[in-house]
Design an enzyme around this catalytic site. Structure first.
Site, PDB file in Angstrom:
ATOM      1  N   LYS A 173       0.841  -1.208   0.000  1.00  0.00           N
ATOM      2  CA  LYS A 173       0.000   0.000   0.000  1.00  0.00           C
ATOM      3  C   LYS A 173       0.872   1.254   0.000  1.00  0.00           C
ATOM      4  CE  LYS A 173      -3.679  -2.594   2.166  1.00  0.00           C
ATOM      5  NZ  LYS A 173      -4.328  -3.056   3.401  1.00  0.00           N
ATOM      6  N   GLN A 216      -4.333  -1.631   9.754  1.00  0.00           N
ATOM      7  CA  GLN A 216      -4.226  -2.960   9.136  1.00  0.00           C
ATOM      8  C   GLN A 216      -4.809  -4.014  10.076  1.00  0.00           C
ATOM      9  OE1 GLN A 216      -3.065  -3.564   5.938  1.00  0.00           O
ATOM     10  NE2 GLN A 216      -3.739  -5.664   6.255  1.00  0.00           N
ATOM     11  N   ASP A 262     -10.693   2.911   4.185  1.00  0.00           N
ATOM     12  CA  ASP A 262     -11.110   1.511   4.044  1.00  0.00           C
ATOM     13  C   ASP A 262     -12.639   1.414   3.981  1.00  0.00           C
ATOM     14  OD1 ASP A 262      -9.231  -0.423   3.645  1.00  0.00           O
ATOM     15  OD2 ASP A 262      -8.845  -0.823   5.770  1.00  0.00           O
TER      16      ASP A 262
END
Ligand code: NAP
Length: 282
Positions: A52, A96, A119
């Site tokens: 990412k 994460q 997200d």
């Protein structure tokens, strides 16, 4: 049958984002910034976060790579998230998952400011999605929609069947398909006669996590098949759909790997740019 080349489409999207970021910066704005927070030393999570951050740098965004020791307390992670919420250089924040067991990942995710929730997984983002209000949507479902869009799949009035109802994939894909005017059935582990339900799909999305659960003869002739599944079978990555048999009947189908997978990071970048622009507009 045409293969949906997620790798190529993801690269196209990334090139478009790189150009858009360059324009944004040339117009006098700060480059968008993505903060990733990784707690612990899970090797797979470290690879994901590294990917990412690398993708961010490639499109000209700033990356803030926070790596915390496995014994970091929940309070310390919460404090970092609050600090990132307040930092104007940070456009998007990604915690994460999964963190080490002493940390409640989904609960901590709720600490992320809705405008920075790239997200798209906080309850506020979920509410905005289901009310079709502007907001950040989950990346993998967005990636599936982008694949359909780039192949000009007409969703209006189409029968869509989504197998899987997780908050991460199944439910948000169902919501996005509904907003695109498909007639949506969301199937799950208690669905009766899954084969028959799948056979009526013009668009069949598999988001289960069981290798080859969806048999080739469950696919209607001419259907579009999106396989979100990522399973290890005999050491190889494979999807939820019996690919070869399904490909004989499908009009369009995603392979695994190289289908939905590469789209997720591309959509994360798009969300980060969207968040930066929305923050600048207020
Ligand atoms: P999940 O949270 O485990 O949800 C799986 C869903 O499948 C549940 O709703 C479950 O039903 C349903 N299910 C399980 N067995 C079933 C069966 N035999 N028949 C019908 N439905 C069944 O998984 P997830 O997070 O949504 O992920 C799904 C898959 O997508 C996984 O392979 C994951 O690795 C992959 N994935 C890929 C990406 C990507 O970037 N490509 C991103 C995220 C996830 P119940 O609700 O009734 O239990």
């Amino acid at each position: 049958m045409t293969l949906i080349d997620g790798k190529a489409i993801a690269q196209e999207v990334r090139n478009e984002i790189r150009d858009e970021v360059a324009e944004w910066v040339a117009a006098g704005n700060e480059a968008p910034g993505l903060a990733t927070v990784l707690v612990g030393d899970d090797p797979a999570s470290a690879v994901y976060v590294g990917g990412k951050q690398k993708a961010c740098a490639e499109v000209g965004m700033r990356g803030f790579d926070h790596r915390l020791a496995a014994d970091t307390s929940e309070a310390e992670v919460r404090a970092l998230l609050h600090q990132l919420n307040a930092d104007p250089a940070v456009s998007g924040i990604l915690l994460q998952l999964p963190p080490p067991p002493h940390i409640d990942g989904p609960k901590l995710t709720e600490e992320i400011a809705p405008g920075k929730d790239v997200d798209g997984l906080t309850p506020i983002s979920t509410g905005l999605l289901h009310k079709n209000l502007p907001g950040l949507r989950p990346c993998t479902p967005l990636g599936c929609m982008e694949l359909l869009k780039r192949h000009d799949v007409d969703l209006s009035g189409a029968e869509a069947v989504v197998v899987g109802r997780s908050d991460l994939v199944g439910k948000p894909i169902s919501a996005l398909l509904l907003q695109a005017n498909a007639t949506v059935t969301t199937a799950h582990s208690r669905t009766k006669d899954l084969a028959e339900v799948c056979r009526r799909a013009d668009v069949l999305v598999a988001a289960v996590g069981v290798a080859h659960l969806i048999k080739g003869d469950w696919v209607k002739e001419g259907a579009v098949v999106i396989d979100v599944g990522m399973n290890r079978l005999d050491g190889k990555l494979t999807g939820d759909v019996e690919f070869e048999a399904a490909a004989e009947r499908a009009r369009l189908i995603t392979p695994v790997p190289g289908g939905v997978g590469p789209m997720t990071i591309a959509m994360l970048l798009r969300n980060t740019l969207q968040a930066a622009k929305a923050a600048a507009a207020v």
